[in-house]
Design a protein around this motif. Structure first.
Motif, PDB file in Angstrom:
ATOM      1  N   MET A   1       0.839  -1.183   0.000  1.00  0.00           N
ATOM      2  CA  MET A   1       0.000   0.000   0.000  1.00  0.00           C
ATOM      3  C   MET A   1       0.878   1.237   0.000  1.00  0.00           C
ATOM      4  O   MET A   1       1.847   1.309   0.761  1.00  0.00           O
ATOM      5  CB  MET A   1      -0.915   0.006   1.226  1.00  0.00           C
ATOM      6  CG  MET A   1      -1.921   1.147   1.218  1.00  0.00           C
ATOM      7  SD  MET A   1      -3.031   1.053   2.629  1.00  0.00           S
ATOM      8  CE  MET A   1      -1.876   1.300   3.968  1.00  0.00           C
TER       9      MET A   1
ATOM     10  N   THR B   1      -3.693 -11.053  -8.524  1.00  0.00           N
ATOM     11  CA  THR B   1      -3.392  -9.757  -7.910  1.00  0.00           C
ATOM     12  C   THR B   1      -4.613  -8.856  -8.016  1.00  0.00           C
ATOM     13  O   THR B   1      -5.139  -8.636  -9.112  1.00  0.00           O
ATOM     14  CB  THR B   1      -2.192  -9.079  -8.592  1.00  0.00           C
ATOM     15  OG1 THR B   1      -1.070  -9.961  -8.560  1.00  0.00           O
ATOM     16  CG2 THR B   1      -1.831  -7.785  -7.875  1.00  0.00           C
TER      17      THR B   1
ATOM     18  N   LYS C   1      -6.429  -5.118  -6.683  1.00  0.00           N
ATOM     19  CA  LYS C   1      -6.135  -3.793  -6.136  1.00  0.00           C
ATOM     20  C   LYS C   1      -7.426  -3.067  -5.790  1.00  0.00           C
ATOM     21  O   LYS C   1      -8.339  -2.985  -6.609  1.00  0.00           O
ATOM     22  CB  LYS C   1      -5.325  -2.977  -7.148  1.00  0.00           C
ATOM     23  CG  LYS C   1      -4.843  -1.624  -6.627  1.00  0.00           C
ATOM     24  CD  LYS C   1      -3.918  -0.953  -7.634  1.00  0.00           C
ATOM     25  CE  LYS C   1      -3.341   0.350  -7.079  1.00  0.00           C
ATOM     26  NZ  LYS C   1      -2.398   0.991  -8.048  1.00  0.00           N
TER      27      LYS C   1
ATOM     28  N   HIS D   1      -1.687  -9.782  -3.080  1.00  0.00           N
ATOM     29  CA  HIS D   1      -1.124 -10.780  -3.985  1.00  0.00           C
ATOM     30  C   HIS D   1      -1.517 -12.163  -3.471  1.00  0.00           C
ATOM     31  O   HIS D   1      -1.039 -12.610  -2.418  1.00  0.00           O
ATOM     32  CB  HIS D   1       0.398 -10.632  -4.045  1.00  0.00           C
ATOM     33  CG  HIS D   1       0.844  -9.240  -4.395  1.00  0.00           C
ATOM     34  ND1 HIS D   1       0.886  -8.773  -5.686  1.00  0.00           N
ATOM     35  CD2 HIS D   1       1.242  -8.199  -3.601  1.00  0.00           C
ATOM     36  CE1 HIS D   1       1.296  -7.513  -5.693  1.00  0.00           C
ATOM     37  NE2 HIS D   1       1.522  -7.146  -4.444  1.00  0.00           N
TER      38      HIS D   1
ATOM     39  N   ILE E   1      -5.378  -6.751 -11.294  1.00  0.00           N
ATOM     40  CA  ILE E   1      -4.130  -6.386 -11.957  1.00  0.00           C
ATOM     41  C   ILE E   1      -3.574  -7.586 -12.723  1.00  0.00           C
ATOM     42  O   ILE E   1      -2.966  -7.455 -13.785  1.00  0.00           O
ATOM     43  CB  ILE E   1      -3.091  -5.897 -10.928  1.00  0.00           C
ATOM     44  CG1 ILE E   1      -3.649  -4.717 -10.127  1.00  0.00           C
ATOM     45  CG2 ILE E   1      -1.780  -5.524 -11.596  1.00  0.00           C
ATOM     46  CD1 ILE E   1      -3.984  -3.500 -10.957  1.00  0.00           C
TER      47      ILE E   1
ATOM     48  N   HIS F   1      -9.112   0.523  -4.736  1.00  0.00           N
ATOM     49  CA  HIS F   1      -8.939   1.970  -4.762  1.00  0.00           C
ATOM     50  C   HIS F   1      -9.973   2.580  -3.810  1.00  0.00           C
ATOM     51  O   HIS F   1     -11.158   2.210  -3.849  1.00  0.00           O
ATOM     52  CB  HIS F   1      -9.145   2.523  -6.173  1.00  0.00           C
ATOM     53  CG  HIS F   1      -8.152   2.014  -7.166  1.00  0.00           C
ATOM     54  ND1 HIS F   1      -6.976   2.664  -7.447  1.00  0.00           N
ATOM     55  CD2 HIS F   1      -8.164   0.892  -7.948  1.00  0.00           C
ATOM     56  CE1 HIS F   1      -6.301   1.985  -8.354  1.00  0.00           C
ATOM     57  NE2 HIS F   1      -6.998   0.902  -8.676  1.00  0.00           N
TER      58      HIS F   1
ATOM     59  N   SER G   1      -4.893   3.340  -1.996  1.00  0.00           N
ATOM     60  CA  SER G   1      -5.186   2.018  -2.535  1.00  0.00           C
ATOM     61  C   SER G   1      -4.439   0.970  -1.720  1.00  0.00           C
ATOM     62  O   SER G   1      -3.576   1.295  -0.895  1.00  0.00           O
ATOM     63  CB  SER G   1      -4.762   1.919  -4.010  1.00  0.00           C
ATOM     64  OG  SER G   1      -3.349   2.032  -4.123  1.00  0.00           O
ATOM     65  N   ILE G   2      -4.802  -0.300  -1.933  1.00  0.00           N
ATOM     66  CA  ILE G   2      -4.061  -1.408  -1.343  1.00  0.00           C
ATOM     67  C   ILE G   2      -4.137  -2.581  -2.310  1.00  0.00           C
ATOM     68  O   ILE G   2      -5.175  -2.800  -2.958  1.00  0.00           O
ATOM     69  CB  ILE G   2      -4.600  -1.795   0.047  1.00  0.00           C
ATOM     70  CG1 ILE G   2      -3.671  -2.818   0.718  1.00  0.00           C
ATOM     71  CG2 ILE G   2      -6.019  -2.319  -0.023  1.00  0.00           C
ATOM     72  CD1 ILE G   2      -3.970  -3.033   2.190  1.00  0.00           C
ATOM     73  N   THR G   3      -3.052  -3.310  -2.435  1.00  0.00           N
ATOM     74  CA  THR G   3      -2.963  -4.424  -3.384  1.00  0.00           C
ATOM     75  C   THR G   3      -2.652  -5.715  -2.639  1.00  0.00           C
ATOM     76  O   THR G   3      -1.737  -5.758  -1.816  1.00  0.00           O
ATOM     77  CB  THR G   3      -1.872  -4.158  -4.431  1.00  0.00           C
ATOM     78  OG1 THR G   3      -2.155  -2.927  -5.108  1.00  0.00           O
ATOM     79  CG2 THR G   3      -1.816  -5.290  -5.455  1.00  0.00           C
TER      80      THR G   3
END
Length: 602
Positions: free
Chosen positions: A110, A170, A172, A120, A166, A174, A116-118
């Motif tokens: 992040m 993955t 993401k 995996h 993504i 927002h 945002s934060i992603t």
């Protein structure tokens, strides 16, 4: 009463602290308190036994009945234990105020802006039918919850602007508002649904179709409305993860349903099930004895905890005309004699609650400091003077039951509010109608606690009755705000946040199915909740929570009841458990059956 139960979700989502997240590049976890306790290569949580034996078939009890395996919506009565079949992106550590470590997600990153934060995802993550868990399942889950889920999901997740895949593994998120510091952790705790199971089903209706999840258990069998059994999945994809080592040790977990908690206790003593957590002080003091306990076959134990205890109370439905006036609500609070009740009914087992953040440093228990006054000052014209000048305490008595002086004080308040005691009845001078209301209950055992208060209300000329209904009807009436007064609670933690809007936010006051049972519509409360969510550090979190506490206290929205600082549990001697107990939970999923023999459930 809800899927993983709603109460657990509220408590989990509440366990947040509003200091910067310890995540900038890809990390193995998230913490709202700065550093993570566990390093990237940790092998197991400290409060678990990684060598705990697997096996054994255990039974617990549940109250009422069920008619659905979809606990994400407000319709139907969902079965207990459904959270066992689901995994979330992250797993919570029970020995940190709030930290999460990767579960479905192997890592998370992040930016400092928090826009945002992603996540995996782990390549090996699978649903119980062997289908991979992908970013599309995550996106599907959040879209379903926001569009068709229970109203509280919109409160919790409403600041999600959009979600994108993504890559296949993955995803993401927002966010609309980077001031909502806890939202990334809330996202991490939401159970992830299997898109291929749900996409052809109507998510908005109750269903007894057995759902597919990616969690440690599968729903093995059920007897409609009477029992449900979960079987440990031997092919569970995550069984060797550090966050799961030493957990989920039972081969099967069965919930047997009982219509009456007294009957359920007798069934426990007769050996019908294996573990029980007691909430009744009378039962705890008088009924947990006998040859089973003397021989050690059944074990009774109190475990002290340090969790904030929140507010349990008689809640006014302020949508009702009687209860719109704070003077009326204040007057009625004199009818509850806690000291007499505690001495005579509770065996002196409880402590009186005065704060919405009881048993924590966020409770407003002294006069406001200059820093708190700075927070409250912009709202002075909208608040009672007492918020700024006095310390709130619920009415207290000497325990004798003689409260004539206090009832006279209550009648003076009622007269100020336009009520008059005439021929033994409290009459509204404007409408010439008496005050009559009902207290809604779901547990018959609570009747003995309410009855003395009703007698005091009758001495004030108020006609009050008790209505006891079954679990399904109770849930439906709460969802529809179809009650005058109800016994309820607001769970808290050391780190309150978004859940406060669900409890007390104006937008939820008329939203059927929300947790704003009181019907609070206050711009001041809304603003203070927003300030708590945006608090830049722990110090400001505490100050802003105390400010909100004072506003709620002096608005007399509830008649505060009491709290206990320990778990009261009883269980068969068959169980083993780790030497180290988790700080913020009982940790029952770390227990095991001693000398367990794996096999099918009984």
């Amino acid at each position: 009463m809800s899927m993983f139960s709603l109460k657990k979700l509220f408590i989990r989502a509440a366990l947040l602290s509003l200091v910067p997240l310890s995540c900038s590049a890809a990390e193995h976890g998230l913490s709202m308190h700065g550093d993570l306790k566990y390093a990237p290569n940790f092998s197991h949580f400290e409060y678990t036994n990684p060598n705990a034996p697997k096996g054994g078939n255990i039974k617990e009890w549940a109250l009422g009945t069920f008619d659905s395996f979809n606990g994400f919506i407000i319709k139907g009565t969902s079965a207990n234990g459904l959270g066992l079949i689901y995994d979330s992106l992250m797993s919570k550590a029970l020995d940190e105020p709030f930290s999460q470590y990767g579960l479905l997600a192997a890592s998370v990153d992040m930016p400092d802006s928090r826009e945002s934060i992603t996540f995996h995802l782990r390549p090996q993550a699978r649903f119980s039918d062997g289908t991979p868990v992908t970013a599309e399942d995550v996106i599907f889950t959040f879209n379903q919850l926001l569009e068709k889920g229970a109203p509280f999901y919109k409160s919790y997740l409403g600041d999600i602007q959009n979600i994108e895949a993504i890559a296949p593994l993955t995803v993401k998120f927002h966010f609309r508002n980077n001031g909502n510091r806890e939202l990334p952790l809330i996202v991490g705790e939401i159970p992830i649904l299997a898109k291929h199971f749900w996409h052809n089903r109507d998510f908005s209706i109750p269903s007894i179709d057995i759902p597919i999840g990616s969690g440690p258990y599968t729903l093995a069998k059920f007897e409609s409305g009477r029992s449900i059994t979960y079987q440990r999945n031997p092919d569970y994809w995550g069984k060797d993860l550090a966050v799961n080592k030493g957990r989920f040790n039972f081969d099967s977990i069965t919930y047997d349903y009982y219509r009456d908690s007294t009957v359920s206790l007798e069934a426990f003593k007769a050996g019908a099930y294996d573990f029980r957590q007691e909430t009744s002080s009378k039962q705890w003091a008088t009924s947990y004895s006998g040859p089973q306990f003397d021989s050690g076959e059944l074990i009774k134990e109190e475990i002290t905890h340090s969790k904030p205890t929140g507010m349990q109370a008689f809640m006014f439905n302020t949508r009702k005309p009687y209860f719109k006036d704070p003077n009326v609500r204040k007057a009625l609070s004199y009818a509850f004699d806690f000291e007499w009740t505690n001495n005579n009914l509770f065996y002196s087992a409880y402590t009186r609650t005065h704060s919405y953040f009881s048993n924590s440093d966020m409770a407003a228990t002294t006069l406001p400091t200059p820093e708190e006054l700075n927070i409250l000052e912009p709202f002075r014209a909208q608040l009672p003077d007492e918020v700024f000048t006095q310390v709130y305490r619920a009415p207290s008595y000497d325990g004798s039951g003689k409260i004539r002086k206090e009832l006279r004080q209550a009648l003076r308040l009622l007269k100020r509010a336009g009520w008059e005691l005439t021929n033994g009845k409290l009459i509204n001078k404007a409408t010439n109608k008496p005050m009559v209301f009902e207290i809604l209950l779901v547990q018959k055992e609570f009747e003995r606690i309410v009855a003395p208060m009703i007698k005091n209300l009758q001495r004030m000329g108020i006609e009050t009755s008790i209505r006891i209904v079954d679990v399904s009807q109770y849930i439906n009436r709460l969802r529809a705000f179809d009650f005058d007064m109800v016994v309820g609670s607001f769970g808290q933690s050391s780190s309150p946040g978004n859940e406060l809007f669900e409890y007390w936010g104006s937008k939820n006051a008329q939203q059927l199915g929300s947790r704003n049972l009181i019907g609070i519509e206050s711009p001041v409360v809304d603003k203070l909740i927003q300030l708590i969510i945006q608090a830049p550090d722990r110090e400001q979190l505490v100050l802003r929570s105390r400010a909100l506490d004072r506003v709620l206290q002096w608005s007399y929205y509830v008649i505060p009841q009491y709290h206990s600082r320990s778990y009261r549990i009883a269980y068969k001697k068959m169980f083993g458990f780790p030497a180290i107990k988790p700080t913020y939970d009982l940790g029952f999923d770390t227990w095991w059956v001693k000398k367990a023999i794996s096999g099918p459930a009984n």
